[in-house]
Motif scaffolding. Structure first.
Motif, PDB file in Angstrom:
ATOM      1  N   VAL A  32      22.553 -32.408 -40.722  1.00  0.00           N
ATOM      2  CA  VAL A  32      21.705 -32.807 -41.861  1.00  0.00           C
ATOM      3  C   VAL A  32      20.697 -33.916 -41.551  1.00  0.00           C
ATOM      4  O   VAL A  32      19.782 -34.153 -42.339  1.00  0.00           O
ATOM      5  CB  VAL A  32      22.542 -33.221 -43.109  1.00  0.00           C
ATOM      6  CG1 VAL A  32      23.253 -32.006 -43.681  1.00  0.00           C
ATOM      7  CG2 VAL A  32      23.512 -34.331 -42.792  1.00  0.00           C
ATOM      8  N   LEU A  33      20.832 -34.582 -40.422  1.00  0.00           N
ATOM      9  CA  LEU A  33      19.919 -35.704 -40.138  1.00  0.00           C
ATOM     10  C   LEU A  33      18.453 -35.276 -40.191  1.00  0.00           C
ATOM     11  O   LEU A  33      17.604 -35.975 -40.759  1.00  0.00           O
ATOM     12  CB  LEU A  33      20.217 -36.309 -38.756  1.00  0.00           C
ATOM     13  CG  LEU A  33      21.422 -37.241 -38.670  1.00  0.00           C
ATOM     14  CD1 LEU A  33      21.515 -37.837 -37.262  1.00  0.00           C
ATOM     15  CD2 LEU A  33      21.331 -38.355 -39.706  1.00  0.00           C
ATOM     16  N   GLY A  34      18.146 -34.120 -39.617  1.00  0.00           N
ATOM     17  CA  GLY A  34      16.762 -33.645 -39.577  1.00  0.00           C
ATOM     18  C   GLY A  34      16.185 -33.433 -40.975  1.00  0.00           C
ATOM     19  O   GLY A  34      15.021 -33.766 -41.240  1.00  0.00           O
ATOM     20  N   LEU A  35      17.004 -32.923 -41.889  1.00  0.00           N
ATOM     21  CA  LEU A  35      16.557 -32.714 -43.271  1.00  0.00           C
ATOM     22  C   LEU A  35      16.165 -34.038 -43.930  1.00  0.00           C
ATOM     23  O   LEU A  35      15.383 -34.056 -44.877  1.00  0.00           O
ATOM     24  CB  LEU A  35      17.681 -32.079 -44.117  1.00  0.00           C
ATOM     25  CG  LEU A  35      18.056 -30.633 -43.818  1.00  0.00           C
ATOM     26  CD1 LEU A  35      19.267 -30.229 -44.650  1.00  0.00           C
ATOM     27  CD2 LEU A  35      16.875 -29.704 -44.118  1.00  0.00           C
ATOM     28  N   HIS A  36      16.744 -35.137 -43.448  1.00  0.00           N
ATOM     29  CA  HIS A  36      16.476 -36.447 -44.040  1.00  0.00           C
ATOM     30  C   HIS A  36      15.442 -37.254 -43.255  1.00  0.00           C
ATOM     31  O   HIS A  36      15.292 -38.458 -43.479  1.00  0.00           O
ATOM     32  CB  HIS A  36      17.790 -37.233 -44.178  1.00  0.00           C
ATOM     33  CG  HIS A  36      18.652 -36.700 -45.291  1.00  0.00           C
ATOM     34  ND1 HIS A  36      18.718 -37.287 -46.524  1.00  0.00           N
ATOM     35  CD2 HIS A  36      19.418 -35.575 -45.370  1.00  0.00           C
ATOM     36  CE1 HIS A  36      19.513 -36.566 -47.302  1.00  0.00           C
ATOM     37  NE2 HIS A  36      19.961 -35.530 -46.630  1.00  0.00           N
ATOM     38  N   GLY A  37      14.766 -36.577 -42.336  1.00  0.00           N
ATOM     39  CA  GLY A  37      13.695 -37.249 -41.608  1.00  0.00           C
ATOM     40  C   GLY A  37      14.184 -38.282 -40.615  1.00  0.00           C
ATOM     41  O   GLY A  37      13.461 -39.217 -40.278  1.00  0.00           O
ATOM     42  N   ILE A  38      15.432 -38.098 -40.146  1.00  0.00           N
ATOM     43  CA  ILE A  38      15.987 -39.049 -39.175  1.00  0.00           C
ATOM     44  C   ILE A  38      16.114 -38.353 -37.834  1.00  0.00           C
ATOM     45  O   ILE A  38      16.662 -37.246 -37.758  1.00  0.00           O
ATOM     46  CB  ILE A  38      17.356 -39.576 -39.663  1.00  0.00           C
ATOM     47  CG1 ILE A  38      17.169 -40.342 -40.972  1.00  0.00           C
ATOM     48  CG2 ILE A  38      18.018 -40.458 -38.604  1.00  0.00           C
ATOM     49  CD1 ILE A  38      18.461 -40.744 -41.631  1.00  0.00           C
ATOM     50  N   GLU A  39      15.609 -38.990 -36.791  1.00  0.00           N
ATOM     51  CA  GLU A  39      15.641 -38.381 -35.455  1.00  0.00           C
ATOM     52  C   GLU A  39      17.048 -38.388 -34.877  1.00  0.00           C
ATOM     53  O   GLU A  39      17.768 -39.361 -35.029  1.00  0.00           O
ATOM     54  CB  GLU A  39      14.713 -39.151 -34.519  1.00  0.00           C
ATOM     55  CG  GLU A  39      13.261 -38.841 -34.787  1.00  0.00           C
ATOM     56  CD  GLU A  39      12.342 -39.767 -33.989  1.00  0.00           C
ATOM     57  OE1 GLU A  39      12.811 -40.404 -33.031  1.00  0.00           O
ATOM     58  OE2 GLU A  39      11.163 -39.830 -34.355  1.00  0.00           O
TER      59      GLU A  39
END
Lengths: 206, 206
Positions: free
Chosen positions: A199-206
């Motif tokens: 889910v990190l990518g969905l939240h704009g976190i690399e």
């Protein structure tokens, strides 16, 4: 279930929890850039105009500490199973509430000052103190709360999803996470987990 | 159990809950006038230097939403028994968290501005907006949350102890409670309860 979230918000914590328990849900992005959280449609789901919100067959749930416990309680055989002992559960809740009502609130004085004041000079005064208040909060977390390897000790819990989410804000708040080696190690440990990575990518976190 | 409280603070909510369930405890006043909450002795009990705190045989619990649920959960045959259904419990927690992280925080900008800023002009700007933010929060409570006669409907719960505590702050925040007839009626209903009347005097409330 439908899970309403927005990029770079506290909704990451509940999103991780949903993945950790293998919940049956769909994600719905709420676009803060176009003020979608203030649209009539979204206010019909959450009149507070905030994320996260989880629409269940019984109704909508908001507020991160409530959601995290709901997700855990409805998945009692999962890795997030709640402690049965009332004292142990109270300590879990105490930690979540400290993040919610103190640490998140400290952070919000950087970008959301207009909640509490109307003039720009006061907002600037708020922003100026955020590095100090966030560092003080994380000093307390490092020294008094985080038992290791997970927040509550040997058992992984919803507290870990929540701490990881907020520790991701430290760099933007101009606080060097490396001052807090236990917190930094905790964040690294979280990033190794497959449900977190999903889910990190969905939240704009690399 | 030892319950640490201070006059005119949110500790009233947990104090009412302890009385409502008939808990076996003793009260300990923490004198904010002499900064007793910052004394080494008290910081040994609660490193956050706040109230309430409840010292149990297993350790100390802090944070109002955690304490309220702990008191209820350890008294399952009392008037504050928790709902068994996870969704109903989540709604109880959602309400408590809204009070804790939004409404109490709005209120704190009147007297506790130094938590978030260092200069007096910014503190004055914060104080100026409190009547508006508190009125907005109570509008939402009146219209969207308080089901009546109690917060969650027919069943009395810890949410009622908490709402009553915070609605007592409205006059000091320059918000006329009579704008919110359901909230005002709720406060009047609470004042009729014997367990509530037993602790009001200890908290400096007439």
């Amino acid at each position: 279930m439908l899970f309403y979230y927005a990029v770079k918000t506290v909704s990451l914590a509940s999103h991780i929890a949903l993945e950790e328990v293998g919940a049956d849900y769909e994600s719905r992005l709420v676009d803060f850039a176009t003020q979608q959280q203030r649209s009539a449609d979204y206010l019909g789901i959450n009149p507070k105009g905030r994320v996260p919100a989880l629409a269940t067959s019984q109704g909508v749930i908001t507020e991160t500490p409530a959601l995290l416990v709901y997700i855990a309680q409805t998945h009692p055989d999962s890795v997030l199973a709640l402690p049965a002992d009332p004292f142990a559960f109270a300590k879990l809740q105490e930690f979540n509430n400290y993040l919610c009502a103190t640490v998140h609130v400290n952070h919000a004085h950087r970008m959301r000052g207009s909640r509490w004041v109307d003039d720009e000079a006061a907002m600037a005064a708020m922003r100026a103190k955020v590095p100090q208040t966030m560092a003080e909060s994380f000093r307390l977390i490092e020294e008094e709360m985080l038992r290791g390897p997970w927040v509550l000790g040997e058992d992984f819990s919803v507290c870990d999803c929540y701490l990881f989410t907020i520790s991701n804000w430290l760099a933007g708040d101009k606080v060097d996470i490396d001052q807090f080696p236990e917190v930094a190690a905790h964040a690294a440990r979280m990033r190794e987990r497959e449900p977190v990575r999903r889910v990190l990518g969905l939240h704009g976190i690399e």
